[in-house]
Design an enzyme around this catalytic site. Sequence first.
Site, mmCIF file in Angstrom:
data_model
loop_
_atom_site.group_PDB
_atom_site.id
_atom_site.type_symbol
_atom_site.label_atom_id
_atom_site.label_comp_id
_atom_site.label_asym_id
_atom_site.label_seq_id
_atom_site.Cartn_x
_atom_site.Cartn_y
_atom_site.Cartn_z
ATOM 1 N N PHE A 115 -0.134 -8.979 -0.455
ATOM 2 C CA PHE A 115 0.810 -8.407 -1.419
ATOM 3 C C PHE A 115 1.758 -7.387 -0.785
ATOM 4 O O PHE A 115 2.979 -7.554 -0.795
ATOM 5 C CB PHE A 115 0.009 -7.782 -2.565
ATOM 6 C CG PHE A 115 0.792 -6.883 -3.475
ATOM 7 C CD1 PHE A 115 1.916 -7.343 -4.126
ATOM 8 C CD2 PHE A 115 0.384 -5.572 -3.685
ATOM 9 C CE1 PHE A 115 2.644 -6.511 -4.983
ATOM 10 C CE2 PHE A 115 1.086 -4.731 -4.535
ATOM 11 C CZ PHE A 115 2.226 -5.204 -5.184
ATOM 12 N N SER A 117 -6.463 4.983 2.747
ATOM 13 C CA SER A 117 -6.556 5.000 1.293
ATOM 14 C C SER A 117 -6.992 6.376 0.807
ATOM 15 O O SER A 117 -7.749 7.072 1.499
ATOM 16 C CB SER A 117 -7.572 3.954 0.816
ATOM 17 O OG SER A 117 -7.848 4.101 -0.560
ATOM 18 N N TYR A 127 -15.808 0.622 0.449
ATOM 19 C CA TYR A 127 -14.407 0.574 0.867
ATOM 20 C C TYR A 127 -13.946 1.942 1.362
ATOM 21 O O TYR A 127 -13.385 2.067 2.462
ATOM 22 C CB TYR A 127 -13.531 0.108 -0.294
ATOM 23 C CG TYR A 127 -12.056 0.230 -0.015
ATOM 24 C CD1 TYR A 127 -11.455 -0.544 0.968
ATOM 25 C CD2 TYR A 127 -11.259 1.131 -0.730
ATOM 26 C CE1 TYR A 127 -10.095 -0.436 1.236
ATOM 27 C CE2 TYR A 127 -9.906 1.245 -0.473
ATOM 28 C CZ TYR A 127 -9.329 0.462 0.512
ATOM 29 O OH TYR A 127 -7.981 0.582 0.772
#
Length: 319
Positions: free
Chosen positions: A11, A109, A132
């Site tokens: 994406f 992140s 994650y």
Amino acid sequence: MNISIIGGSGFVGTQLIALLRKSANLQIKNIDKQASATFPELTSIANVLDTDALKRELVGADLVILLAAEHRDDVTPTSLYYDVNVQGMRNTLEAMQHNGVSRLIFTSSVAVYGLDKPNPTEDSAKEPFNHYGISKWEAEKVLDAWAKDHEDWNINIIRPTVIFGEGNRGNVFNLLNQIATGKFMMIGKGNNQKSMSYVGNIIAFIQFVLLEKQTGYNIYNYVDKPDFTTNDLVYHTGEILGKEIPTVHIPYWLGMMGGYGFDVLAFITRKKLNISSVRVKKFCAVTKYDSTKAMSSGFVPPYSLEEGLHRMLKAEFGK
């Protein structure tokens, strides 16, 4: 400048390639384990876990943008988070050094901070709550140790919050889709603030860092402001779509019970479901992050948060 994007078939990578290709001074190469549906002519098939392949593919590169990551909430086995996100970082650095490449942009992140933190800055404590976030923080620590021994390298770490936009099929899309189809139910009070990043802005920021931050070791949170509460997000979405939004709120404890039920169902059926206890927890958590450093760097986001939301809804639902 020859730019190699590792993991650019997804994406964010697809939109980043489209943006960077507009500059005649930038030559783009995508390295991914999957073919790019949009840019097959720019793509070489290679896995971030294959160091020898990376060494071959990074010949002639001036800068590497590392996007490749395992990021879904339901990756199995969980060791994949560490194989791809941590060992993948080690392999990338080894391949870069082999080819004399000393510029890296790494998308980490805000998950490294954990949930329900009071507006963390880049220097706040790192307390990731899931595999994650832990693996992203481990990857950053690998990079930090590397930077200490390679002070001449230019390393930029960008920690975006949840990214949404046209073509995305993540948690924000799932929420918008539920509202658009009349299947939305609010869990909790909805007053929790949710930092978000529009894809058009995050790729513009990556381009800005690429062009303007060519020296040193720099870390940036990326968040588009102002932070919407979940109620704000639902209100704006309903207004743009012209949808009547349900006012019923399900208690948090009941929502979590439902999430655990879906966890059991996913385990029994061996299927990946859109609802889970982790996603309920993330939906109800405060995920607000400070982006003062990025916004005072000279970068000006090309889109407002509400404009980004409108663009996504128009593209996905024809409104």
